[in-house]
Design an enzyme around this catalytic site. Structure first.
Site, PDB file in Angstrom:
ATOM      1  N   ASN A   1       0.853  -1.187   0.000  1.00 47.68           N
ATOM      2  CA  ASN A   1       0.000   0.000   0.000  1.00 47.68           C
ATOM      3  C   ASN A   1       0.886   1.234   0.000  1.00 47.68           C
ATOM      4  O   ASN A   1       1.360   1.686   1.041  1.00 47.68           O
ATOM      5  CB  ASN A   1      -0.913  -0.001   1.231  1.00 47.68           C
ATOM      6  CG  ASN A   1      -1.891  -1.147   1.168  1.00 47.68           C
ATOM      7  OD1 ASN A   1      -2.865  -1.113   0.417  1.00 47.68           O
ATOM      8  ND2 ASN A   1      -1.608  -2.211   1.916  1.00 47.68           N
ATOM      9  N   GLU A   2       1.133   1.728  -1.194  1.00 47.31           N
ATOM     10  CA  GLU A   2       2.048   2.853  -1.369  1.00 47.31           C
ATOM     11  C   GLU A   2       1.356   4.155  -0.960  1.00 47.31           C
ATOM     12  O   GLU A   2       0.129   4.179  -0.771  1.00 47.31           O
ATOM     13  CB  GLU A   2       2.486   2.921  -2.838  1.00 47.31           C
ATOM     14  CG  GLU A   2       3.253   1.688  -3.318  1.00 47.31           C
ATOM     15  CD  GLU A   2       4.674   1.584  -2.752  1.00 47.31           C
ATOM     16  OE1 GLU A   2       5.000   2.288  -1.778  1.00 47.31           O
ATOM     17  OE2 GLU A   2       5.454   0.767  -3.279  1.00 47.31           O
ATOM     18  N   PRO A   3       2.134   5.247  -0.813  1.00 46.31           N
ATOM     19  CA  PRO A   3       1.531   6.532  -0.471  1.00 46.31           C
ATOM     20  C   PRO A   3       0.338   6.838  -1.384  1.00 46.31           C
ATOM     21  O   PRO A   3       0.381   6.572  -2.584  1.00 46.31           O
ATOM     22  CB  PRO A   3       2.670   7.523  -0.719  1.00 46.31           C
ATOM     23  CG  PRO A   3       3.895   6.727  -0.447  1.00 46.31           C
ATOM     24  CD  PRO A   3       3.590   5.337  -0.919  1.00 46.31           C
TER      25      PRO A   3
END
Ligand code: F6R
Length: 662
Positions: A183-185
């Site tokens: 879950n990236e920025p």
């Protein structure tokens, strides 16, 4: 083969920087800036044992009440030792996984399960194949499904977790972007299992495993922040200083999509388990005076004053009582009477780290010099993990040692063969073949072998395929020749160079063998032959899995064993640590600062440039487009700039060292 590091209980006592950090860590347990409970351990090994024990207790508790234990699992480097300990508990202490159901967080997309880089493969290797978990209870997202099936697949993955009653415990790592799972920025707090695009930083971090940025898949299937949140217990692991700044943001920062791990502040049953390096940026560790009363060791005073200079944009001698009071350092004024007294003390301390005589200045008063003056001509060994770290990290100092007539040896610890591009080796082989053909009218053996090697080099490599032994040999020789050339430039004779080719490195792959006594013995033999008065080594202790760390530990083990065996020369041997290509010592830790003139810096650049194969095609350069000489110059100039800002003289560049006491 047994990992010798793990069987050596005395290893800890070597870690001078570590000891220093630990002293500071014990200064303050105050956590008022922290919004997530953080457990700090001396070492990764220790932290992993604690986490494995918690998981084992949970599995057993569930077993006792006839229930399944549902675990959410992570991959990457962070949990490797947790799995190792769980396997040990299974094999030696009868921990059964018969009631365990697992769900892994993520998998690259696209990715076939059989690839050595897949998380499916990883999980089998580190855990599943060693324990009695039922194959049908194991779930790792499948990165090989068709694009139009992804949505339904993700939904069913999420549903399966719910159907077995949800996760009892979720294990997490944290990416440098602040990702959990992938879950990236930008990920929402209520995101669920889905496909996402990887952040550039994440791709860089994976580049080494994949043999280059371009080979890393651009996407992944990942459980969402919302899926993770549903777990009844969450344990996040972080090791090494490259995680320190993101750990701080996640724990002390604002909750924000920019740092997905910060959402964890809202979970009610969570802890972060970190080592002292990953904790290094937390307020209680980095600037403990901000959260409570401190035991003011000289090191801590120095750190606080340097921090104060940065905050106030002033040099040391210009700091006033008001600056101290305004920034929470009033306590120091009470202890030392006035800002003036503290300032002078720290100023002198810093000034005394600077020397143009890294091997000691003959006949000078050495009371306040970093190195002793006797013996005037020292025997020196510079340990260089790869055949270029010597000139990249301390090329200027190396030349000074030679010019100041010390007996300088350089020991290259590993061959560095896997960092040579195919094109580079092909160019040399082609030269070699043509020279023999044209000069000595053809040698059929040379030509036949050349054609075979060329065919191999030009063919597309399969996943995880290792170079032919002869090619690895050629690549290793190429690096030796480059190192010889650089040393010729610096003025070091060939007879003073030692190519140790430590066996732990020689896998032909990024993944290395465990360090063994054979490696340590090779170093001991050299030490005993030279009996150095000074040793320089790459002090990259915080690097969680790199070759530099293993090389340093091999040297420390060798020194320890020699000490135990009673060699007298060791009492007169000082060890200085330089930092590898990637980072510099924090200013407050530097104990010897060697200034370089513009001319010396230019010479250093020329020495680095002799390592031609590392100039543009080194496969593991990550996202930093600067080549090695540029990084080295930027870093040495930055150290000089920072010294200057603190009020020291203005130098063109500075190389920095920290002393380690065996
Ligand atoms: C792995 C995962 C990632 C990693 C993170 C840290 O399943 O989901 O979030 O935990 O990228 O990776 P390491 O541990 O290799 O530093």
């Amino acid at each position: 083969m047994k990992n010798i590091l793990e069987t050596n209980p005395s290893l800890k006592k070597y870690r001078r920087t570590f000891r220093k950090a630990k002293d500071d860590f014990e200064l303050s347990q105050l956590t008022r800036e922290e919004h997530i409970p953080v457990e700090i351990h001396e070492t990764q090994e220790e932290g992993c044992k604690v986490v494995a024990a918690e998981i084992a207790a949970l599995i057993r508790e569930k077993q006792a009440s006839g229930e399944n234990c549902v675990l959410g699992l992570a991959t990457g480097n962070s949990p490797v030792k947790v799995y190792k300990e769980l396997v040990r508990l299974h094999k030696e202490e009868g921990l059964s996984f018969a009631n365990v159901i697992t769900f892994n967080l993520d998998e690259y997309y696209p990715m076939v399960k059989s690839s050595v880089n897949s998380y499916n493969h990883y999980m089998n290797e580190v855990l599943f194949k060693h324990v009695d978990v039922k194959p049908e209870n194991v779930h790792v997202p499948d990165g090989s499904i068709g694009r139009d099936e992804i949505k339904a697949y993700c939904k069913s993955y999420e549903k399966k977790i719910d159907e077995v009653g949800g996760l009892d415990l979720q294990l997490l790592g944290i990416g440098r972007t602040g990702h959990i799972g992938f879950n990236e920025p930008g990920s929402h707090s209520n995101s669920y299992t889905r496909i996402i695009a990887l952040d550039d930083i994440t791709i860089d971090d994976a580049a080494e495993d994949f043999g280059g940025v371009n080979n890393v898949p651009k996407g992944a299937i990942t459980m969402g922040v919302g899926s993770i949140f549903k777990a009844r217990r969450i344990v996040l692991l972080a090791w090494g200083s490259n995680k320190a700044s993101i750990v701080r943001k996640a724990v002390e920062g604002r909750i924000s999509e920019d740092v997905p791990a910060s959402f964890l502040q809202r979970h009610e049953n969570i802890k972060f388990v970190v080592d002292i390096y990953a904790a290094g940026e937390l307020t209680r560790v980095k600037t403990p005076w901000k959260v409570g009363s401190c035991d003011w060791t000289p090191n801590l005073v120095r750190r606080a004053i340097i921090d104060l200079c940065e905050k106030t944009d002033k040099s040391v001698l210009k700091l006033t009582d008001k600056d101290y009071n305004d920034h929470g350092l009033g306590e120091l004024l009470v202890l030392y009477k006035s800002a003036y007294d503290v300032n002078i003390r720290v100023f002198n301390d810093l000034q005394h780290t600077i020397t143009g005589w890294p091997g000691g200045k003959p006949e000078a008063d050495d009371t306040y010099r970093p190195e002793r003056r006797e013996p005037a001509q020292k025997r020196v060994i510079v340990f260089s993990p790869h055949p270029d770290d010597d000139v990249i990290s301390m090329g200027g100092t190396l030349k000074r040692l030679v010019d100041q007539k010390h007996d300088v040896h350089v020991a290259y610890q590993v061959s560095g063969n896997i960092a040579v591009g195919d094109e580079d080796v092909l160019r040399y082989l082609s030269f070699f073949k043509r020279f023999f053909q044209e000069q000595y009218k053809g040698d059929k053996v040379v030509e036949k072998n050349y054609n075979r090697l060329k065919e191999f080099l030009q063919r597309e490599k399969e996943d995880g395929e290792v170079d032919l032994p002869e090619i690895l040999k050629a690549k290793g020789l190429l690096r030796q020749e480059e190192a010889k050339s650089a040393c010729r430039y610096v003025g070091i004779e060939k007879s003073q160079l030692h190519f140790l080719n430590l066996p732990f490195y020689e896998t032909g792959k990024v993944k290395k063998n465990l360090l063994s006594q054979v490696d340590v013995d090779i170093i001991k033999e050299l030490l005993r032959e030279v009996k150095p008065h000074q040793i320089y080594a790459a002090g990259d202790l915080a690097d969680p899995h790199g070759t530099h760390k293993v090389c340093l530990e091999a040297l420390f083990l060798a020194l320890d064993q020699i000490k135990e065996e009673g060699d007298a020369w060791l009492n007169d041997c000082w060890v200085w640590m330089y930092r590898g290509a990637w980072q510099e010592w924090p200013i407050d830790e530097i104990e010897m600062a060697v200034p370089l003139s513009p001319e010396e810096l230019r010479q250093k650049r020329n020495a680095i440039l002799r390592h031609q194969s590392q100039m543009e095609s080194a496969p593991f350069m990550g996202g930093d487009s600067r080549v090695f000489w540029q990084r080295a110059e930027d870093r040495n100039k930055e150290t000089a700039r920072r010294y200057n800002k603190l009020g020291m003289a203005e130098y063109e560049a500075i190389e920095a060292f920290v002393r380690y006491i065996p």
